[in-house]
Design a protein around this motif. Structure first.
Motif, PDB file in Angstrom:
ATOM      1  N   ILE A  64       1.152  -1.382   0.097  1.00  0.00           N
ATOM      2  CA  ILE A  64       0.021  -0.572   0.331  1.00  0.00           C
ATOM      3  C   ILE A  64       0.793   1.104   0.269  1.00  0.00           C
ATOM      4  O   ILE A  64       0.698   2.698  -0.358  1.00  0.00           O
ATOM      5  N   MET A  65       1.952   1.347   0.641  1.00  0.00           N
ATOM      6  CA  MET A  65       1.972   1.710   0.741  1.00  0.00           C
ATOM      7  C   MET A  65       3.816   2.734  -0.312  1.00  0.00           C
ATOM      8  O   MET A  65       3.826   3.808  -0.717  1.00  0.00           O
ATOM      9  N   VAL A  66       3.775   2.236  -1.313  1.00  0.00           N
ATOM     10  CA  VAL A  66       4.482   2.110  -2.503  1.00  0.00           C
ATOM     11  C   VAL A  66       3.356   2.615  -4.067  1.00  0.00           C
ATOM     12  O   VAL A  66       3.845   2.047  -4.940  1.00  0.00           O
ATOM     13  N   ALA A  67       2.047   1.561  -3.395  1.00  0.00           N
ATOM     14  CA  ALA A  67       1.101   1.994  -4.406  1.00  0.00           C
ATOM     15  C   ALA A  67       1.038   2.795  -5.297  1.00  0.00           C
ATOM     16  O   ALA A  67       1.294   4.155  -4.516  1.00  0.00           O
ATOM     17  N   ASP A  68       0.461   3.274  -6.855  1.00  0.00           N
ATOM     18  CA  ASP A  68       0.366   3.935  -7.123  1.00  0.00           C
ATOM     19  C   ASP A  68      -1.209   4.667  -7.335  1.00  0.00           C
ATOM     20  O   ASP A  68      -1.789   3.873  -6.531  1.00  0.00           O
ATOM     21  N   GLU A  69      -1.598   4.981  -8.287  1.00  0.00           N
ATOM     22  CA  GLU A  69      -2.771   5.898  -8.130  1.00  0.00           C
ATOM     23  C   GLU A  69      -4.422   4.841  -9.080  1.00  0.00           C
ATOM     24  O   GLU A  69      -4.631   4.814  -7.977  1.00  0.00           O
ATOM     25  N   ASN A  70      -3.600   3.869  -9.307  1.00  0.00           N
ATOM     26  CA  ASN A  70      -4.285   2.706 -10.446  1.00  0.00           C
ATOM     27  C   ASN A  70      -4.648   1.951  -8.654  1.00  0.00           C
ATOM     28  O   ASN A  70      -6.391   1.085  -8.556  1.00  0.00           O
ATOM     29  N   GLU A  71      -3.570   1.452  -8.342  1.00  0.00           N
ATOM     30  CA  GLU A  71      -3.465   0.293  -7.376  1.00  0.00           C
ATOM     31  C   GLU A  71      -4.158   0.532  -6.282  1.00  0.00           C
ATOM     32  O   GLU A  71      -5.064   0.562  -5.140  1.00  0.00           O
ATOM     33  N   ILE A  72      -4.034   2.323  -5.989  1.00  0.00           N
ATOM     34  CA  ILE A  72      -4.726   2.777  -4.591  1.00  0.00           C
ATOM     35  C   ILE A  72      -6.411   2.616  -4.853  1.00  0.00           C
ATOM     36  O   ILE A  72      -7.200   2.326  -4.428  1.00  0.00           O
ATOM     37  N   PHE A  73      -6.558   2.974  -6.754  1.00  0.00           N
ATOM     38  CA  PHE A  73      -7.826   3.203  -6.738  1.00  0.00           C
ATOM     39  C   PHE A  73      -8.586   1.571  -6.366  1.00  0.00           C
ATOM     40  O   PHE A  73      -9.888   1.935  -5.819  1.00  0.00           O
ATOM     41  N   CYS A  84     -11.512  10.664  -6.652  1.00  0.00           N
ATOM     42  CA  CYS A  84     -11.534  11.296  -7.934  1.00  0.00           C
ATOM     43  C   CYS A  84     -10.186  12.571  -8.352  1.00  0.00           C
ATOM     44  O   CYS A  84      -9.982  12.706  -7.045  1.00  0.00           O
ATOM     45  N   GLU A  85      -9.812  13.213  -9.026  1.00  0.00           N
ATOM     46  CA  GLU A  85      -8.741  14.189  -9.127  1.00  0.00           C
ATOM     47  C   GLU A  85      -9.534  14.968  -8.365  1.00  0.00           C
ATOM     48  O   GLU A  85     -10.237  15.907  -9.268  1.00  0.00           O
ATOM     49  N   VAL A  86      -8.435  16.045  -7.819  1.00  0.00           N
ATOM     50  CA  VAL A  86      -9.359  17.449  -7.676  1.00  0.00           C
ATOM     51  C   VAL A  86      -8.314  18.224  -8.734  1.00  0.00           C
ATOM     52  O   VAL A  86      -7.353  18.583  -9.105  1.00  0.00           O
ATOM     53  N   ASP A  87      -9.236  19.456  -9.093  1.00  0.00           N
ATOM     54  CA  ASP A  87      -8.965  20.306 -10.124  1.00  0.00           C
ATOM     55  C   ASP A  87      -8.221  21.479  -9.708  1.00  0.00           C
ATOM     56  O   ASP A  87      -8.918  21.775  -8.363  1.00  0.00           O
ATOM     57  N   THR A  88      -6.585  21.683  -9.360  1.00  0.00           N
ATOM     58  CA  THR A  88      -6.662  22.461  -8.539  1.00  0.00           C
ATOM     59  C   THR A  88      -5.861  23.987  -9.451  1.00  0.00           C
ATOM     60  O   THR A  88      -5.513  24.685  -8.501  1.00  0.00           O
ATOM     61  N   ASP A  89      -6.426  24.047 -10.990  1.00  0.00           N
ATOM     62  CA  ASP A  89      -6.170  25.480 -11.554  1.00  0.00           C
ATOM     63  C   ASP A  89      -6.744  26.159 -11.155  1.00  0.00           C
ATOM     64  O   ASP A  89      -7.953  26.456 -10.876  1.00  0.00           O
ATOM     65  N   PRO A  90      -5.965  27.753 -10.843  1.00  0.00           N
ATOM     66  CA  PRO A  90      -6.920  29.261 -10.515  1.00  0.00           C
ATOM     67  C   PRO A  90      -7.298  29.214 -11.154  1.00  0.00           C
ATOM     68  O   PRO A  90      -8.522  29.674 -11.099  1.00  0.00           O
ATOM     69  N   SER A  91      -7.339  28.877 -12.667  1.00  0.00           N
ATOM     70  CA  SER A  91      -8.107  29.803 -12.861  1.00  0.00           C
ATOM     71  C   SER A  91      -9.626  29.367 -13.428  1.00  0.00           C
ATOM     72  O   SER A  91     -10.422  29.578 -13.894  1.00  0.00           O
TER      73      SER A  91
END
Length: 93
Positions: A64-73, A84-91
């Motif tokens: 778990i501690m080395v898992a990538d996004e897909n494995e964590i999903f 889900c990914e958070v949109d952090t684009d200030p615009s």
């Protein structure tokens, strides 16, 4: 709100994710991938799989501690959570 603001300000360095309960999407947290790894490891440490011996449990936590996004999903889905990914684009604010 301050915690979210701080995480958004740090987002230029790291992606942020909304980790949420599949059955109650109002139960969520904004986290980094590392935060989700720690949450999932803590979940399994607090709710151990009785079919695993100590060695198997430790190997799972290490994975778990080395898992990538897909494995964590996939692993979160196994305990009723998703992200889900958070949109952090200030615009977009």
């Amino acid at each position: 709100m301050t915690n979210l603001k701080t995480k958004i300000e740090k987002a230029t360095e790291e992606k942020l994710y909304k980790r949420f309960d599949i059955q109650d999407t109002n139960d969520f947290s904004i986290e980094t991938l590392q935060d989700m790894r720690v949450w999932l490891a803590d979940f399994w440490n607090e709710n151990p799989d009785e079919d695993m011996d100590d060695k198997e449990h430790e190997e799972m936590i290490e994975a778990i501690m080395v898992a990538d996004e897909n494995e964590i999903f996939e692993r979160l889905g196994g305990v009723g959570y998703s992200w889900c990914e958070v949109d952090t684009d200030p615009s977009n604010f």
